[in-house]
Design a protein around this motif. Structure first.
Motif, PDB file in Angstrom:
ATOM      1  N   ALA A 172      62.221 -69.133  43.934  1.00  0.00           N
ATOM      2  CA  ALA A 172      63.340 -70.116  44.202  1.00  0.00           C
ATOM      3  C   ALA A 172      63.380 -71.052  42.798  1.00  0.00           C
ATOM      4  O   ALA A 172      64.329 -71.902  42.802  1.00  0.00           O
ATOM      5  CB  ALA A 172      63.055 -71.116  45.329  1.00  0.00           C
ATOM      6  N   GLY A 173      62.399 -71.040  41.943  1.00  0.00           N
ATOM      7  CA  GLY A 173      62.271 -71.771  40.886  1.00  0.00           C
ATOM      8  C   GLY A 173      63.472 -71.627  39.867  1.00  0.00           C
ATOM      9  O   GLY A 173      64.313 -70.542  40.029  1.00  0.00           O
ATOM     10  N   GLN A 221      64.983 -72.004  50.212  1.00  0.00           N
ATOM     11  CA  GLN A 221      64.287 -73.184  50.078  1.00  0.00           C
ATOM     12  C   GLN A 221      65.153 -74.224  49.302  1.00  0.00           C
ATOM     13  O   GLN A 221      65.387 -74.074  47.940  1.00  0.00           O
ATOM     14  CB  GLN A 221      62.825 -72.893  49.237  1.00  0.00           C
ATOM     15  N   GLN A 280      62.793 -77.409  45.699  1.00  0.00           N
ATOM     16  CA  GLN A 280      61.422 -76.897  45.265  1.00  0.00           C
ATOM     17  C   GLN A 280      60.321 -77.724  45.378  1.00  0.00           C
ATOM     18  O   GLN A 280      60.210 -78.405  44.604  1.00  0.00           O
ATOM     19  CB  GLN A 280      61.584 -76.268  43.696  1.00  0.00           C
ATOM     20  N   LEU A 281      59.897 -77.833  46.587  1.00  0.00           N
ATOM     21  CA  LEU A 281      58.740 -78.884  46.782  1.00  0.00           C
ATOM     22  C   LEU A 281      57.211 -78.266  46.646  1.00  0.00           C
ATOM     23  O   LEU A 281      56.298 -79.252  46.873  1.00  0.00           O
ATOM     24  CB  LEU A 281      58.853 -79.517  48.234  1.00  0.00           C
ATOM     25  N   GLY A 282      57.335 -77.111  46.415  1.00  0.00           N
ATOM     26  CA  GLY A 282      56.014 -76.498  45.868  1.00  0.00           C
ATOM     27  C   GLY A 282      55.686 -75.221  46.523  1.00  0.00           C
ATOM     28  O   GLY A 282      56.363 -74.836  47.258  1.00  0.00           O
ATOM     29  N   THR A 283      54.729 -74.453  46.063  1.00  0.00           N
ATOM     30  CA  THR A 283      54.688 -73.135  46.478  1.00  0.00           C
ATOM     31  C   THR A 283      54.202 -72.844  47.977  1.00  0.00           C
ATOM     32  O   THR A 283      54.448 -71.862  48.713  1.00  0.00           O
ATOM     33  CB  THR A 283      53.403 -72.335  45.547  1.00  0.00           C
ATOM     34  N   ASP A 327      58.932 -63.300  39.521  1.00  0.00           N
ATOM     35  CA  ASP A 327      58.758 -63.470  38.052  1.00  0.00           C
ATOM     36  C   ASP A 327      57.547 -62.809  37.475  1.00  0.00           C
ATOM     37  O   ASP A 327      56.881 -62.938  36.390  1.00  0.00           O
ATOM     38  CB  ASP A 327      58.968 -64.854  37.539  1.00  0.00           C
ATOM     39  N   GLY A 332      45.557 -72.267  38.008  1.00  0.00           N
ATOM     40  CA  GLY A 332      44.747 -72.815  38.902  1.00  0.00           C
ATOM     41  C   GLY A 332      43.329 -72.377  38.472  1.00  0.00           C
ATOM     42  O   GLY A 332      43.472 -70.994  38.443  1.00  0.00           O
ATOM     43  N   GLU A 358      44.159 -77.010  40.634  1.00  0.00           N
ATOM     44  CA  GLU A 358      44.940 -76.820  39.764  1.00  0.00           C
ATOM     45  C   GLU A 358      44.623 -77.432  38.191  1.00  0.00           C
ATOM     46  O   GLU A 358      43.943 -78.502  38.555  1.00  0.00           O
ATOM     47  CB  GLU A 358      46.464 -77.558  40.228  1.00  0.00           C
ATOM     48  N   ASN A 400      43.604 -68.434  39.058  1.00  0.00           N
ATOM     49  CA  ASN A 400      44.358 -67.621  40.395  1.00  0.00           C
ATOM     50  C   ASN A 400      45.792 -67.200  39.787  1.00  0.00           C
ATOM     51  O   ASN A 400      46.514 -67.743  39.347  1.00  0.00           O
ATOM     52  CB  ASN A 400      44.684 -69.059  41.208  1.00  0.00           C
ATOM     53  N   LYS A 410      50.817 -83.429  40.979  1.00  0.00           N
ATOM     54  CA  LYS A 410      52.268 -83.092  40.904  1.00  0.00           C
ATOM     55  C   LYS A 410      53.138 -83.567  42.058  1.00  0.00           C
ATOM     56  O   LYS A 410      54.466 -83.502  42.067  1.00  0.00           O
ATOM     57  CB  LYS A 410      52.506 -81.752  40.557  1.00  0.00           C
ATOM     58  N   TYR A 418      50.837 -77.512  47.587  1.00  0.00           N
ATOM     59  CA  TYR A 418      50.131 -76.449  46.805  1.00  0.00           C
ATOM     60  C   TYR A 418      49.882 -75.375  47.695  1.00  0.00           C
ATOM     61  O   TYR A 418      49.029 -75.677  48.737  1.00  0.00           O
ATOM     62  CB  TYR A 418      48.987 -77.127  46.043  1.00  0.00           C
TER      63      TYR A 418
HETATM   64  C1  UD1 Z   1      50.946 -71.503  40.482  1.00  0.00           C
HETATM   65  C2  UD1 Z   1      49.660 -71.852  41.363  1.00  0.00           C
HETATM   66  C3  UD1 Z   1      48.381 -71.613  40.366  1.00  0.00           C
HETATM   67  C4  UD1 Z   1      48.404 -70.181  39.435  1.00  0.00           C
HETATM   68  C5  UD1 Z   1      49.840 -70.068  38.869  1.00  0.00           C
HETATM   69  C6  UD1 Z   1      49.712 -68.543  38.373  1.00  0.00           C
HETATM   70  C7  UD1 Z   1      49.942 -73.288  42.929  1.00  0.00           C
HETATM   71  C8  UD1 Z   1      49.954 -74.877  43.429  1.00  0.00           C
HETATM   72  N1  UD1 Z   1      49.579 -72.913  41.826  1.00  0.00           N
HETATM   73  O1  UD1 Z   1      50.889 -72.471  39.564  1.00  0.00           O
HETATM   74  O2  UD1 Z   1      47.272 -71.880  40.937  1.00  0.00           O
HETATM   75  O3  UD1 Z   1      47.360 -70.027  38.547  1.00  0.00           O
HETATM   76  O4  UD1 Z   1      50.703 -70.179  39.891  1.00  0.00           O
HETATM   77  O5  UD1 Z   1      50.939 -68.377  37.634  1.00  0.00           O
HETATM   78  O6  UD1 Z   1      50.523 -72.113  43.833  1.00  0.00           O
HETATM   79  N2  UD1 Z   1      58.139 -71.624  43.402  1.00  0.00           N
HETATM   80  C9  UD1 Z   1      59.170 -71.596  44.448  1.00  0.00           C
HETATM   81  N3  UD1 Z   1      59.327 -72.701  44.995  1.00  0.00           N
HETATM   82  C10 UD1 Z   1      58.509 -74.039  44.767  1.00  0.00           C
HETATM   83  C11 UD1 Z   1      57.725 -73.941  43.742  1.00  0.00           C
HETATM   84  C12 UD1 Z   1      57.407 -72.735  43.181  1.00  0.00           C
HETATM   85  O7  UD1 Z   1      59.673 -70.747  44.842  1.00  0.00           O
HETATM   86  O8  UD1 Z   1      58.771 -74.890  45.415  1.00  0.00           O
HETATM   87  C13 UD1 Z   1      58.000 -70.300  42.673  1.00  0.00           C
HETATM   88  C14 UD1 Z   1      58.418 -70.198  41.381  1.00  0.00           C
HETATM   89  O9  UD1 Z   1      59.766 -69.873  41.188  1.00  0.00           O
HETATM   90  C15 UD1 Z   1      57.549 -69.431  40.517  1.00  0.00           C
HETATM   91  C16 UD1 Z   1      56.256 -69.590  41.436  1.00  0.00           C
HETATM   92  O10 UD1 Z   1      56.813 -69.796  42.713  1.00  0.00           O
HETATM   93  O11 UD1 Z   1      57.813 -68.038  40.574  1.00  0.00           O
HETATM   94  C17 UD1 Z   1      55.001 -70.345  40.822  1.00  0.00           C
HETATM   95  O12 UD1 Z   1      55.473 -71.685  41.032  1.00  0.00           O
HETATM   96  P1  UD1 Z   1      55.043 -72.682  39.568  1.00  0.00           P
HETATM   97  O13 UD1 Z   1      55.640 -73.840  39.733  1.00  0.00           O
HETATM   98  O14 UD1 Z   1      55.638 -72.013  38.375  1.00  0.00           O
HETATM   99  O15 UD1 Z   1      53.563 -72.687  39.702  1.00  0.00           O
HETATM  100  P2  UD1 Z   1      52.390 -72.582  38.841  1.00  0.00           P
HETATM  101  O16 UD1 Z   1      52.373 -74.453  38.400  1.00  0.00           O
HETATM  102  O17 UD1 Z   1      52.447 -71.788  37.553  1.00  0.00           O
END
Ligand code: UD1
Ligand code: CA
Length: 474
Positions: free
Chosen positions: A29-30, A94, A97-100, A123, A157, A172, A187, A211, A215
């Motif tokens: 979704a990013g 989604q 984008q409020l977090g993973t 990705d 992380g 994180e 991670n 952030k 998470y």
């Molecule tokens: C995340 C992990 C981190 C890990 C890293 C590896 C969390 C909180 N942290 O951090 O521990 O080391 O990945 O690369 O999970 N995405 C969505 N929707 C959202 C947010 C993210 O689909 O609301 C997708 C993004 O497109 C991306 C992936 O999730 O492909 C990771 O998101 P990102 O925000 O880049 O996570 P990191 O901060 O890198």
């Protein structure tokens, strides 16, 4: 994908179908801002296939029952791609984008409680099914986390472990203390858990962090609170689990993938002049003792028979090449079939529907389109053969052109076995040259030529001027 041609290469599976249905959730979704692209990040390609396609193929290798893809930015384009490639997946939108953790939660309504869930990333294209099988097997009914050892862990992380070695939590980068930042085990983001537990944990995640995001990594601490352990499996290399954020990283992952394919090819018995200078963007099936020189590019589905040699800087796309054929440097073979013992190029172009039988020679600056050439036919220099049926042992001289196009329609040229077409002849289609016919050089042939006869066609008016002088420079 590369493979070795064998007599019986039937695939065996069905044996290890998992008892618990596996649902794979792929986050995509990013925005991918750093790509600076109009294309959603996960549709950027590695080896000619969008990164998302690689992740989907990996999920298929795991025998996943369903793939759920969480989309946000560029959702319409991703749906379009999926429809066009009849990729079987369930979409979860989604909106923000409020977090993973929030992202995974969007897919949960479509996942039954009895499922095993595996979380992947659109990705992170080079993830391998072998690694994931190990993670799933080790984790069982616990929470599984795929980790990696990073020389430079910045941005990731960090994995916090108890003295006993068991996983305690993930912190994180932004929330980590200076000491925690020194931890090199990171991670990767890839996790697995039983659906019922995961659903419960995701609902408890709060955004009280640096952030202000939900998470996914918080579920490790939540699992510990529930007295359910977290199993960490370490990936063999960081490259396999690296994400792509910009075009430089995309290019890096492309090289990693190409090196992987080159190694596999060599393992299967193919010689590469330089494993760093081969690009396979599709599938390549090689016979025994194939040799690929530098700069060869393979696209689509390509099959090479035994003892095939492909010269420097040649492109083969959707092609089938018979045994003992040599393709010299700088050729383009596109959607063509070439038989055994042929010699192609250098600088030849075989276009769609070129069909060459055995022992055919096609030399420099010869273009062949939608035409068949019989056994032992030769076109060694500077010719265009389009919409033609060329018999066996035909000799096509330098500069011969089939004039197949009248400006509106295409017409056929038929050349019988053993015919000789003199240099610089135009065959004005539709036209038939009989078997054994001999066409004199420089003829413009607009009517059928009889078999086994000399046909000659030229302007009679050849004059010489006595006393003529060359113009002089003023
Ligand atoms: C995340 C992990 C981190 C890990 C890293 C590896 C969390 C909180 N942290 O951090 O521990 O080391 O990945 O690369 O999970 N995405 C969505 N929707 C959202 C947010 C993210 O689909 O609301 C997708 C993004 O497109 C991306 C992936 O999730 O492909 C990771 O998101 P990102 O925000 O880049 O996570 P990191 O901060 O890198
Ligand atoms: Ca001429």
């Amino acid at each position: 994908m590369v493979s070795r041609k064998t007599a019986s290469s039937k695939s065996r599976n069905a044996a290890n179908v998992p008892a618990i249905p596996l649902h794979v959730v792929i986050l995509a979704a990013g925005q991918g801002t750093r790509m600076r692209s109009g294309l959603p990040k996960v549709l950027h390609s590695i080896a000619g296939t969008p990164m998302l396609g690689h992740v989907l193929r990996c999920a298929a290798q795991l025998g996943a029952e369903k793939c759920h893809i969480v989309v946000g930015h560029g959702a319409a384009q991703i749906r379009q791609w999926a429809a066009k490639h009849s990729a079987d997946m369930v979409f979860a939108e989604q909106k923000q984008q409020l977090g993973t953790a929030h992202a995974v939660l969007q897919a949960m309504p479509n996942i039954p409680d009895e499922a095993q869930v595996l979380i992947l990333y659109g990705d992170v294209p080079l993830i391998e099914s072998g690694t994931l099988k190990e993670l799933l097997a080790e984790a069982g009914a616990k929470l599984g986390v795929l980790t990696a050892d990073a020389d430079d862990p910045a941005g990731y992380g960090r994995i916090l472990r108890h003295r006993s070695g068991s996983v305690q939590a993930i912190v994180e980068e932004k929330d980590a203390s200076p000491d925690q930042r020194k931890i090199s085990e990171i991670n990767t983001g890839v996790m697995c858990a039983p659906a019922s537990l995961l659903r419960n944990w995701l609902q408890q995640v709060r955004k009280d962090n640096a952030k202000a995001e939900y998470y996914l990594t918080d579920i490790v601490a939540l699992a510990a609170k529930d007295r359910i352990g977290t199993v960490a499996v370490m990936a063999a290399s960081l490259a396999e689990v690296s994400g792509v954020n910009d075009r430089a990283q995309l290019a890096e992952q492309e090289r990693v993938f190409q090196r992987r394919q080159a190694s596999e090819l060599m393992r299967l018995g193919t010689s590469l002049s330089d494993p760093a200078r081969l690009d396979v963007r599709g599938s390549l099936l090689c016979g025994q003792d194939v040799h690929l020189d530098v700069g060869v590019v393979i696209e689509g589905e390509v099959e090479l028979g035994d003892n095939v040699y492909v010269g420097p800087y040649t492109l083969l796309r959707n092609a089938k090449i018979g045994s003992d054929t040599r393709i010299e440097s700088h050729c383009v073979v596109d959607d063509a079939i070439v038989g055994r013992g042929c010699r192609i190029g250098p600088f030849a172009r075989l276009r769609p529907q070129a069909r060459l039988a055995n022992e055919v020679h096609v030399g420099n600056f010869v273009e062949i389109k939608k035409s068949s050439l019989g056994d032992g036919a030769k076109a060694n220099h500077l010719a265009y053969i389009g919409d033609a049926t060329v018999g066996s042992k035909v000799n096509i001289g330098a500069g011969v052109i089939t004039c197949n196009y009248d400006g509106a329609n295409k017409h056929q040229t038929v050349i019988g076995d053993g015919a000789f077409i003199g240099t610089d002849t135009q065959l004005i289609a539709p036209v038939t040259i009989g078997p054994g016919a001999y066409i004199a050089a420089g003829s413009s042939i607009a009517r059928d030529a009889p078999p086994d006869q000399l046909t000659i066609c030229r302007a009679r008016d050849q004059r010489a001027f006595k006393g003529w002088k060359r113009p002089e420079k003023k």
